[in-house]
Design an enzyme around this catalytic site. Structure first.
Site, PDB file in Angstrom:
ATOM      1  N   THR A 137      50.079  39.574  35.242  1.00 29.83           N
ATOM      2  CA  THR A 137      50.007  38.602  36.322  1.00 29.83           C
ATOM      3  C   THR A 137      51.257  37.729  36.372  1.00 29.83           C
ATOM      4  O   THR A 137      51.915  37.528  35.343  1.00 29.83           O
ATOM      5  CB  THR A 137      48.768  37.712  36.103  1.00 29.83           C
ATOM      6  OG1 THR A 137      48.805  36.624  37.011  1.00 29.83           O
ATOM      7  CG2 THR A 137      48.706  37.138  34.684  1.00 29.83           C
ATOM      8  N   ASP A 138      51.513  37.146  37.544  1.00 28.79           N
ATOM      9  CA  ASP A 138      52.625  36.188  37.647  1.00 28.79           C
ATOM     10  C   ASP A 138      52.314  34.873  36.925  1.00 28.79           C
ATOM     11  O   ASP A 138      53.212  34.069  36.674  1.00 28.79           O
ATOM     12  CB  ASP A 138      52.978  35.916  39.118  1.00 28.79           C
ATOM     13  CG  ASP A 138      51.834  35.360  39.952  1.00 28.79           C
ATOM     14  OD1 ASP A 138      50.715  35.185  39.422  1.00 28.79           O
ATOM     15  OD2 ASP A 138      52.060  35.081  41.151  1.00 28.79           O
ATOM     16  N   GLU A 139      51.026  34.650  36.571  1.00 32.90           N
ATOM     17  CA  GLU A 139      50.654  33.365  35.958  1.00 32.90           C
ATOM     18  C   GLU A 139      51.278  33.171  34.580  1.00 32.90           C
ATOM     19  O   GLU A 139      51.342  32.050  34.081  1.00 32.90           O
ATOM     20  CB  GLU A 139      49.133  33.231  35.876  1.00 32.90           C
ATOM     21  CG  GLU A 139      48.482  33.289  37.232  1.00 32.90           C
ATOM     22  CD  GLU A 139      47.072  32.708  37.286  1.00 32.90           C
ATOM     23  OE1 GLU A 139      46.662  32.031  36.337  1.00 32.90           O
ATOM     24  OE2 GLU A 139      46.398  32.947  38.303  1.00 32.90           O
ATOM     25  N   TYR A 175      43.577  31.709  30.414  1.00 31.58           N
ATOM     26  CA  TYR A 175      43.714  33.051  31.010  1.00 31.58           C
ATOM     27  C   TYR A 175      45.163  33.520  30.928  1.00 31.58           C
ATOM     28  O   TYR A 175      45.457  34.604  30.412  1.00 31.58           O
ATOM     29  CB  TYR A 175      43.244  33.036  32.479  1.00 31.58           C
ATOM     30  CG  TYR A 175      43.716  34.237  33.265  1.00 31.58           C
ATOM     31  CD1 TYR A 175      43.251  35.519  32.991  1.00 31.58           C
ATOM     32  CD2 TYR A 175      44.657  34.093  34.297  1.00 31.58           C
ATOM     33  CE1 TYR A 175      43.701  36.619  33.706  1.00 31.58           C
ATOM     34  CE2 TYR A 175      45.113  35.186  35.025  1.00 31.58           C
ATOM     35  CZ  TYR A 175      44.633  36.461  34.722  1.00 31.58           C
ATOM     36  OH  TYR A 175      45.087  37.550  35.429  1.00 31.58           O
ATOM     37  N   LYS A 181      46.950  36.614  28.832  1.00 31.39           N
ATOM     38  CA  LYS A 181      47.697  37.707  29.468  1.00 31.39           C
ATOM     39  C   LYS A 181      49.129  37.757  28.916  1.00 31.39           C
ATOM     40  O   LYS A 181      49.663  38.843  28.676  1.00 31.39           O
ATOM     41  CB  LYS A 181      47.716  37.537  30.991  1.00 31.39           C
ATOM     42  CG  LYS A 181      46.381  37.742  31.684  1.00 31.39           C
ATOM     43  CD  LYS A 181      45.833  39.158  31.596  1.00 31.39           C
ATOM     44  CE  LYS A 181      46.630  40.165  32.384  1.00 31.39           C
ATOM     45  NZ  LYS A 181      45.957  41.512  32.366  1.00 31.39           N
TER      46      LYS A 181
HETATM   47  P1  NAD Z   1      38.234  41.959  37.763  1.00 29.86           P
HETATM   48  O1  NAD Z   1      37.713  40.784  36.997  1.00 29.86           O
HETATM   49  O2  NAD Z   1      37.797  42.173  39.170  1.00 29.86           O
HETATM   50  O3  NAD Z   1      37.909  43.313  36.986  1.00 29.86           O
HETATM   51  C1  NAD Z   1      38.069  43.427  35.597  1.00 29.86           C
HETATM   52  C2  NAD Z   1      37.393  44.721  35.158  1.00 29.86           C
HETATM   53  O4  NAD Z   1      37.580  44.846  33.741  1.00 29.86           O
HETATM   54  C3  NAD Z   1      35.886  44.746  35.418  1.00 29.86           C
HETATM   55  O5  NAD Z   1      35.503  45.982  35.964  1.00 29.86           O
HETATM   56  C4  NAD Z   1      35.284  44.569  34.029  1.00 29.86           C
HETATM   57  O6  NAD Z   1      34.016  45.177  33.878  1.00 29.86           O
HETATM   58  C5  NAD Z   1      36.342  45.227  33.152  1.00 29.86           C
HETATM   59  N1  NAD Z   1      36.311  44.729  31.767  1.00 29.86           N
HETATM   60  C6  NAD Z   1      36.304  43.432  31.365  1.00 29.86           C
HETATM   61  N2  NAD Z   1      36.256  43.372  30.017  1.00 29.86           N
HETATM   62  C7  NAD Z   1      36.257  44.663  29.572  1.00 29.86           C
HETATM   63  C8  NAD Z   1      36.243  45.247  28.278  1.00 29.86           C
HETATM   64  N3  NAD Z   1      36.180  44.492  27.168  1.00 29.86           N
HETATM   65  N4  NAD Z   1      36.276  46.589  28.175  1.00 29.86           N
HETATM   66  C9  NAD Z   1      36.329  47.376  29.299  1.00 29.86           C
HETATM   67  N5  NAD Z   1      36.318  46.880  30.543  1.00 29.86           N
HETATM   68  C10 NAD Z   1      36.295  45.527  30.682  1.00 29.86           C
HETATM   69  O7  NAD Z   1      39.813  41.844  37.672  1.00 29.86           O
HETATM   70  P2  NAD Z   1      40.935  42.167  38.771  1.00 29.86           P
HETATM   71  O8  NAD Z   1      41.114  40.977  39.627  1.00 29.86           O
HETATM   72  O9  NAD Z   1      40.690  43.488  39.351  1.00 29.86           O
HETATM   73  O10 NAD Z   1      42.212  42.243  37.807  1.00 29.86           O
HETATM   74  C11 NAD Z   1      42.545  43.465  37.146  1.00 29.86           C
HETATM   75  C12 NAD Z   1      43.793  43.242  36.311  1.00 29.86           C
HETATM   76  O11 NAD Z   1      44.866  42.835  37.144  1.00 29.86           O
HETATM   77  C13 NAD Z   1      43.630  42.169  35.238  1.00 29.86           C
HETATM   78  O12 NAD Z   1      44.301  42.597  34.093  1.00 29.86           O
HETATM   79  C14 NAD Z   1      44.300  40.936  35.858  1.00 29.86           C
HETATM   80  O13 NAD Z   1      44.822  40.122  34.847  1.00 29.86           O
HETATM   81  C15 NAD Z   1      45.407  41.593  36.668  1.00 29.86           C
HETATM   82  N6  NAD Z   1      45.832  40.857  37.866  1.00 29.86           N
HETATM   83  C16 NAD Z   1      44.925  40.396  38.781  1.00 29.86           C
HETATM   84  C17 NAD Z   1      45.374  39.749  39.937  1.00 29.86           C
HETATM   85  C18 NAD Z   1      44.421  39.265  40.997  1.00 29.86           C
HETATM   86  O14 NAD Z   1      44.846  38.587  41.929  1.00 29.86           O
HETATM   87  N7  NAD Z   1      43.136  39.589  40.931  1.00 29.86           N
HETATM   88  C19 NAD Z   1      46.757  39.558  40.138  1.00 29.86           C
HETATM   89  C20 NAD Z   1      47.652  40.014  39.161  1.00 29.86           C
HETATM   90  C21 NAD Z   1      47.190  40.679  38.043  1.00 29.86           C
HETATM   91  O1  DAU Z   2      48.447  34.937  40.516  1.00 30.38           O
HETATM   92  C1  DAU Z   2      47.679  36.023  40.069  1.00 30.38           C
HETATM   93  C2  DAU Z   2      46.310  35.537  39.660  1.00 30.38           C
HETATM   94  O2  DAU Z   2      45.615  35.210  40.859  1.00 30.38           O
HETATM   95  C3  DAU Z   2      45.524  36.568  38.857  1.00 30.38           C
HETATM   96  O3  DAU Z   2      46.196  36.803  37.652  1.00 30.38           O
HETATM   97  C4  DAU Z   2      44.109  36.064  38.581  1.00 30.38           C
HETATM   98  O4  DAU Z   2      43.361  37.080  37.914  1.00 30.38           O
HETATM   99  C5  DAU Z   2      43.451  35.748  39.905  1.00 30.38           C
HETATM  100  O5  DAU Z   2      42.155  35.216  39.681  1.00 30.38           O
HETATM  101  C6  DAU Z   2      44.291  34.745  40.700  1.00 30.38           C
HETATM  102  O6  DAU Z   2      44.295  33.450  40.068  1.00 30.38           O
HETATM  103  P1  DAU Z   2      44.124  32.080  40.909  1.00 30.38           P
HETATM  104  O7  DAU Z   2      43.623  31.045  39.996  1.00 30.38           O
HETATM  105  O8  DAU Z   2      45.349  31.796  41.704  1.00 30.38           O
HETATM  106  O9  DAU Z   2      42.970  32.570  41.949  1.00 30.38           O
HETATM  107  P2  DAU Z   2      41.655  31.842  42.507  1.00 30.38           P
HETATM  108  O10 DAU Z   2      41.138  32.705  43.615  1.00 30.38           O
HETATM  109  O11 DAU Z   2      40.724  31.455  41.416  1.00 30.38           O
HETATM  110  O12 DAU Z   2      42.238  30.509  43.142  1.00 30.38           O
HETATM  111  C7  DAU Z   2      43.230  30.550  44.163  1.00 30.38           C
HETATM  112  C8  DAU Z   2      43.603  29.109  44.462  1.00 30.38           C
HETATM  113  O13 DAU Z   2      42.477  28.474  45.099  1.00 30.38           O
HETATM  114  C9  DAU Z   2      43.908  28.281  43.224  1.00 30.38           C
HETATM  115  O14 DAU Z   2      44.947  27.351  43.532  1.00 30.38           O
HETATM  116  C10 DAU Z   2      42.611  27.518  42.962  1.00 30.38           C
HETATM  117  C11 DAU Z   2      42.030  27.334  44.351  1.00 30.38           C
HETATM  118  N1  DAU Z   2      40.548  27.331  44.415  1.00 30.38           N
HETATM  119  C12 DAU Z   2      39.877  28.364  43.869  1.00 30.38           C
HETATM  120  C13 DAU Z   2      38.491  28.393  43.890  1.00 30.38           C
HETATM  121  C14 DAU Z   2      37.739  29.541  43.260  1.00 30.38           C
HETATM  122  C15 DAU Z   2      39.877  26.298  45.082  1.00 30.38           C
HETATM  123  O15 DAU Z   2      40.509  25.363  45.608  1.00 30.38           O
HETATM  124  N2  DAU Z   2      38.507  26.332  45.111  1.00 30.38           N
HETATM  125  C16 DAU Z   2      37.791  27.336  44.535  1.00 30.38           C
HETATM  126  O16 DAU Z   2      36.527  27.306  44.581  1.00 30.38           O
END
Ligand code: NAD
Ligand code: DAU
Length: 358
Positions: free
Chosen positions: A138-140, A164, A168
């Site tokens: 992730t970019d975080e 988190y 990562k």
């Molecule tokens: P998600 O939470 O939707 O899915 C995570 C999946 O991992 C689920 O299917 C869960 O069952 C599985 N999982 C969790 N723990 C496990 C374990 N111990 N063993 C096997 N499986 C397990 O997550 P996502 O949003 O699809 O993110 C996927 C990946 O991409 C993550 O590594 C996250 O850090 C990264 N990522 C997410 C975002 C985003 O915006 N969602 C952005 C950048 C990177």
């Molecule tokens: O940048 C990549 C990341 O983006 C991924 O690595 C993470 O897995 C993914 O969850 C996401 O993280 P964020 O924290 O940015 O996403 P989230 O949807 O939780 O929140 C987006 C923005 O909205 C953040 O600034 C927090 C705000 N927010 C979120 C929720 C859930 C609110 O204001 N209210 C809310 O209820």
């Protein structure tokens, strides 16, 4: 990398991004075997893959990446030569409440998978030749930017703030250490915020779409001034496909949408779109916006410079944001049953406890 038959494990394939990656690979590469390895936590849902579950090149295995014996067996039994590692705990708010789970899955789980891959691949006569361990990050991990137009590049120093992002960052370091120490062919990518179908409705976009539909409050953290860079999830999956096949070993690639939005502006756009699609008058749901206590340690701004990926591998996002948001809102409105099922149990309890504790 291109032409050979491959046996690829996608970890976290039942989650949001993982399900899009599995779908793309199963449909695009009929000669590959795609093994979806997932523990099915609250965030994993096999319903996300209903359309491809009967394809002959697709298999699901329920397993925990922290289980070394299971990982080794799965890699050996399937003669796996490629791993695309997405399994993780992914929600920042949960990490603030329960950091241990994030260290266990994201750090120890990644290390366990790396160690199992190392044991298996080093036992083969050809060793690491033709193998690939691709870690999705992730970019975080880069921390937070000011509102000054700067971007995260692949050279930006790691400075994670939340449990988190710290977990990562740690997993990214382990992946690179396995390349530098053992010669494992690894790649790491760091992507910005994804949006699109099948995202668990604890994250901003699906949560707010569902709340608008049900006329529930929209809890905007702080003043809603934090900025995120949004990418349509299928474009992330396309980037993963390209990098898995053409990316250079030991490299890092940033992936982003060049699409920065303040949270409050996204919320207004969602309200406008949902109201229009439901036939409500303009402004009907504006009063649902509720400013609540800010997230602890809330990163102000993320924005990705993905020029290396565009320049070296020719990737471009395919969807404009207005198209992507329209598609996404329509999908959640048309798939209310999916939403009801995934919000029926554990998540409801979490949601109540979370707001009770704020
Ligand atoms: P998600 O939470 O939707 O899915 C995570 C999946 O991992 C689920 O299917 C869960 O069952 C599985 N999982 C969790 N723990 C496990 C374990 N111990 N063993 C096997 N499986 C397990 O997550 P996502 O949003 O699809 O993110 C996927 C990946 O991409 C993550 O590594 C996250 O850090 C990264 N990522 C997410 C975002 C985003 O915006 N969602 C952005 C950048 C990177
Ligand atoms: O940048 C990549 C990341 O983006 C991924 O690595 C993470 O897995 C993914 O969850 C996401 O993280 P964020 O924290 O940015 O996403 P989230 O949807 O939780 O929140 C987006 C923005 O909205 C953040 O600034 C927090 C705000 N927010 C979120 C929720 C859930 C609110 O204001 N209210 C809310 O209820």
């Amino acid at each position: 990398m291109d032409s050979q038959k491959r046996n690829i494990v996608v970890t976290g394939g039942a989650g949001f991004i993982g399900s899009h990656v599995v779908r793309l690979f199963v449909n695009k590469y009929p000669d590959y075997r795609i093994i979806n390895l997932d523990k099915l936590t609250y965030a994993g849902n096999l319903e996300n893959l209903k359309d491809i579950e009967n394809q002959p090149n697709y298999t699901f295995v329920k397993a925990d990446i922290c289980d070394y014996g299971a990982m080794l067996d799965i890699l050996r039994d399937n003669d796996v030569d490629g791993i695309i590692h997405l399994a993780a705990e992914s929600h920042v708010d949960r990490s603030i409440r329960d950091p241990f789970t994030f260290a266990r899955t994201n750090v120890m789980g990644t290390l366990t998978l790396l160690q199992a891959a190392r044991t298996f691949w080093e036992s083969l006569p050809e060793g690491y030749e033709g193998k690939r361990f691709y870690h999705i990050s992730t970019d975080e991990v880069y921390g937070a930017l000011d509102l000054d137009g700067t971007l995260f590049t692949e050279q930006t120093k790691y400075q994670p703030h939340s449990p988190y992002s710290a977990s990562k960052a740690s997993s990214d370091h382990f992946v690179r250490a396995f390349h530098d120490t053992y010669g494992m062919p690894t790649i790491v990518t760091n992507c910005s915020n994804n949006y699109g179908p099948y995202q668990f409705p604890e994250k901003l976009i699906p949560l707010f779409i569902n709340n608008i539909r049900h006329r529930r409050p929209l809890p905007v953290y702080g003043k809603g001034e934090n900025v995120r860079d949004w990418l349509y999830v299928v474009d992330h999956a396309r980037a993963i496909d390209l990098i898995f096949h053409k990316g250079k070993v030991a490299e890092t690639y940033n992936i982003g949408g060049v699409n920065e939005w303040k949270n409050i502006d996204i919320v207004k756009l969602l309200i406008k779109t949902v109201d229009r699609l439901l036939g409500n008058p303009e402004g009907f749901s504006d009063n649902l916006i509720t400013f609540v206590t800010d997230r602890k340690g809330h990163d102000l701004r993320y924005a990705i410079d993905s020029s290396k990926l565009c320049r070296e591998l020719g990737w471009q996002p395919s969807l404009q944001f207005d198209e992507g948001i329209e598609k996404t809102v329509r999908w959640y409105l048309d798939n209310q049953e999916w939403m009801d099922r995934v919000t029926s149990g554990e998540y409801e309890k979490y949601y109540e406890a979370f707001y009770a504790n704020r």
